[in-house]
Design a protein around this motif. Structure first.
Motif, mmCIF file in Angstrom:
data_model
loop_
_atom_site.group_PDB
_atom_site.id
_atom_site.type_symbol
_atom_site.label_atom_id
_atom_site.label_comp_id
_atom_site.label_asym_id
_atom_site.label_seq_id
_atom_site.Cartn_x
_atom_site.Cartn_y
_atom_site.Cartn_z
ATOM 1 N N ARG A 255 0.846 -1.199 0.000
ATOM 2 C CA ARG A 255 0.000 0.000 0.000
ATOM 3 C C ARG A 255 0.881 1.248 0.000
ATOM 4 N N GLY A 267 -4.561 6.834 1.080
ATOM 5 C CA GLY A 267 -4.015 5.512 0.808
ATOM 6 C C GLY A 267 -4.319 5.084 -0.614
ATOM 7 N N VAL A 269 -3.784 1.766 -3.628
ATOM 8 C CA VAL A 269 -3.476 0.357 -3.853
ATOM 9 C C VAL A 269 -3.135 0.165 -5.323
ATOM 10 N N TRP A 276 -1.540 3.544 -9.395
ATOM 11 C CA TRP A 276 -2.098 3.376 -8.054
ATOM 12 C C TRP A 276 -3.401 4.163 -7.968
#
Length: 293
Positions: A255, A267, A269, A276
């Protein structure tokens, strides 16, 4: 004569015996014994796996609401960064946003204030009529609302009072620390790249990244430095990331995390081929894509 008497007595006895038999109720037929009920399953149903509690990024009282928010219409690239003030305004509390928001999101044309009620935010017009009634989404990372026309909107906190950690007590610096180089004042920046976990193949690494928003590609560029710092490159056309103000980055457990100067985070992923996406994926698309300088 005697024979007649004996015959009459025998008939009387027979009649008495028959009457007695009729008086005795008939015995009910014997039913077969009931089968024993099936024993309860000795193996209890396994409980569902407990879900990890979501990270709560939303305020729990109105004093945590003031700050900057990202308002967007779901399924489009229409968005507006607005500021919710703590001071009282003409209606509710003060609300401010750029004039361009009225063109991007016409619903903002008559918005003049905001209220915090029933655990959510209401954006209201001059008659205190709610134009959007925001309630927390299940992930507690954003609000969602539906307009009278059926359009779905997201309201994502960017830099609000509830996100800002309390100011830590600052110890009195020794002369040696006070005269240290400027790197000592960098916000939460690791001293050396060795402090960051080494990314595996295909994972995040220092370099230049482009920010994509829905159909708008490369609206900003961010330089993720080897020492954990983040630089927003000149020419950025995205007010949301500018308000967020990324200062540092880190990578752990697959992450990627961007951290702002005031402590709140975004955040991300993996989304394939060096890209991302924001997680949870709410509001306007937020994708970082590795590019060559």
């Amino acid at each position: 004569m005697r024979r007649i008497l004996l015959t009459a007595l025998a008939a009387a006895l027979a009649s008495s015996t028959a009457a007695a038999q009729e008086a005795i109720p008939a015995q009910p037929p014997q039913l077969p014994p009931l089968l024993p009920s099936a024993p309860p399953d000795a193996t209890p149903t396994a409980p569902e796996a407990a879900l990890a509690p979501p990270v709560d990024r939303l305020p729990d009282r109105f004093t945590g609401v003031p700050g900057t928010w990202d308002l967007s219409r779901d399924g489009t690239n229409r968005r507006c960064v607005m500021t919710l003030g703590l001071d009282n305004g003409p209606v509710g509390r003060k609300l401010a946003f750029p004039a361009g928001c009225r063109r991007a999101l016409p619903i903002t044309t008559t918005m003049v204030g905001w209220l915090y009620t029933e655990g959510g935010v209401r954006l209201v017009d001059k008659d205190v009529r709610p134009l959007l009634i925001f309630t927390p989404r299940p992930d507690r990372g954003s609000y969602g609302a539906k307009s009278e026309a059926g359009e779905v909107y997201s309201f994502v906190p960017l830099d609000i009072a509830a996100m800002r950690p309390p100011e830590p007590d600052r110890p009195v610096a020794s002369p040696q620390i006070a005269t240290a180089g400027p790197e000592t004042s960098a916000p939460d920046r690791p001293a050396v790249q060795a402090a960051l976990p080494a990314p595996a193949a295909g994972e995040s690494a220092p370099g230049l990244y482009a920010l994509d928003r829905y159909r708008d590609r490369d609206v900003c560029r961010l330089e993720l430095a080897g020492d954990g710092g983040v630089t927003l490159m000149p020419g950025c056309r995205d007010s949301g990331i500018e308000v967020f103000g990324p200062a540092t980055w880190s990578f752990a457990a697959g992450r990627l995390t961007l951290k702002a100067r005031r402590g709140h985070t975004v955040g991300l992923v993996p989304n394939g081929e060096g890209a991302w996406r924001r997680d949870p994926e709410t509001g306007t698309t937020f994708i970082l894509r590795r590019v060559e300088p």
